[in-house]
Design a protein around this motif. Structure first.
Motif, short mmCIF file in Angstrom:
data_model
loop_
_atom_site.label_atom_id
_atom_site.label_comp_id
_atom_site.label_asym_id
_atom_site.label_seq_id
_atom_site.Cartn_x
_atom_site.Cartn_y
_atom_site.Cartn_z
N LYS A 1 -8.32 27.11 -24.72
CA LYS A 1 -7.04 27.81 -24.89
C LYS A 1 -7.22 29.07 -25.75
N CYS B 1 1.56 15.67 -24.78
CA CYS B 1 0.29 15.54 -24.06
C CYS B 1 -0.28 14.14 -24.38
N CYS C 1 -10.23 21.41 -25.36
CA CYS C 1 -8.98 22.06 -24.99
C CYS C 1 -8.71 23.26 -25.90
N LEU D 1 -4.31 22.73 -17.74
CA LEU D 1 -5.55 22.19 -18.33
C LEU D 1 -6.11 21.03 -17.52
N ILE E 1 -4.75 18.09 -17.09
CA ILE E 1 -4.53 16.79 -17.74
C ILE E 1 -3.49 16.02 -16.91
N HIS F 1 -3.11 13.12 -24.86
CA HIS F 1 -4.21 13.14 -25.83
C HIS F 1 -3.73 13.35 -27.27
N ALA F 2 -2.44 13.65 -27.42
CA ALA F 2 -1.91 13.84 -28.79
C ALA F 2 -1.77 12.50 -29.50
N THR G 1 -11.55 15.56 -26.32
CA THR G 1 -10.73 16.32 -25.37
C THR G 1 -10.02 17.47 -26.08
N CYS G 2 -9.46 17.17 -27.25
CA CYS G 2 -8.68 18.21 -27.94
C CYS G 2 -9.56 19.35 -28.44
#
Ligand code: Q46
Ligand code: ZN
Length: 314
Positions: free
Chosen positions: A137, A223, A133, A81, A83, A225-226, A129-130
């Protein structure tokens, strides 16, 4: 403490089952859970081609390993991705596993293959971002499964993930999401591949024990971003409840699936599905959200390229 099955020295205690296991007997328990989930929920059979979504984390690596061990026709798919280091390190983990186990693996790189850079795009179009993403996905897993003739897509969602999602949906009474929450998402269109979660009754800790007992490498960090995601808070709350009353998470999820979900069935809307005019994948609009993202990225890049470079001396 002694193993419940063989009486040897126990290596893990599962409070919610009030049972301790040695590492071999824990793996028997783990395999039985996975087999039962696949059979009871009619996820797939021995002749089906299964595409396993892997991120390099413990859950998806455990799923990949157990499905290979159980003899299923499994291919893994990893999406880079873009990242930062996290993506590079997780790709190394899955590639190494694939080599060591001679296990087929499909790798997609969204920047190289589709010109999409998630952190850049998130800044440019001001979207999280999520969320970007997730769109990318979902699109690619379905597209690859469809193009390559897979019968089913399997993900490593565990009991903690599913209970946290359920709690989030209950807290905001997301009736449509509650109606659809399930370890099996059947295909609702010839171009949508069925999705399943064979680990939905196993906890994060049990997946961690499985990978450690089997010496499977995995990427330890989440990740980046989590961080701060509401799902993490819901997991913390559920862990506190579990500590005070072991089995809470499992009861919450399984009782919802058995008794609660049917109350929301009427809230499940069947969207009007059609094929994207650009790529042919299933969507509810004229152009699918993935193709729209690509169009936006192109436009932003063209605009940036056409603007005169600032003279750094000014
Ligand atoms: S959605 Fe968000 Fe995850 Fe994508 S950007 Fe990372 S935390 S990987 S499941
Ligand atoms: Zn499209």
């Amino acid at each position: 403490m002694r193993c419940r099955r063989c009486g040897d020295k126990a290596e893990i205690y599962l409070k919610r089952h009030n049972a301790a296991f040695c590492s071999d007997c824990f793996q028997v328990y783990y395999s039985e859970q996975v087999r039962r989930n696949i059979r009871r929920e009619k996820m797939f059979g021995p002749k089906d081609r299964v595409l396993v979504v892997v991120s390099g984390g413990k859950d998806s690596m455990a799923l990949w390993h157990i499905l290979l061990k159980e003899g299923y026709d499994v291919t893994a798919m990893y999406i880079n991705l873009g990242i930062g280091d996290y993506s590079e390190r997780s790709q190394e983990v899955v590639e190494r596993f694939s080599e060591e186990h001679e296990a087929p693996l499909i790798v997609k790189n969204i920047e190289k293959e589709y010109g999409l850079n998630i952190p850049w795009l998130a800044r440019e179009i001001r979207r999280s971002t999520c969320s970007l993403c997730g769109t990318i996905k979902r699109y690619l897993f379905n597209k690859v499964a469809l193009d390559e003739g897979f019968d089913v897509v399997a993900t490593g969602h565990n009991l903690d993930d599913e209970a946290a999602t359920l709690l989030g949906n209950v807290l905001s009474w997301q009736e449509g999401y509650l109606a659809r929450q399930s370890p099996v998402l059947p295909s609702t269109h010839p171009k949508l591949v069925k999705k399943v979660k064979p680990l939905f009754t196993l906890t994060e800790r049990e997946n961690l024990a499985y990978v450690l007992f089997n010496g499977i490498s995995f990427i330890h960090e989440e990740c980046p971003h989590a961080l701060g995601a509401s799902s993490i808070l819901y997991k913390e709350v559920l862990n506190k409840l579990e500590e005070a009353s072991p089995g809470t998470k499992q009861r919450f999820l399984t009782n919802f699936l058995k008794k609660g979900r049917k109350n929301f069935e009427a809230c499940s809307e069947t969207p009007d599905l059609r094929e994207c005019s650009i790529c042919g994948q299933v969507t509810t609009a004229e152009v699918c959200s993935f193709c729209r993202l690509r169009q936006m990225a192109e436009k932003k890049k063209m605009k940036a390229d056409s603007q005169p470079q600032k003279d750094e001396n000014l």
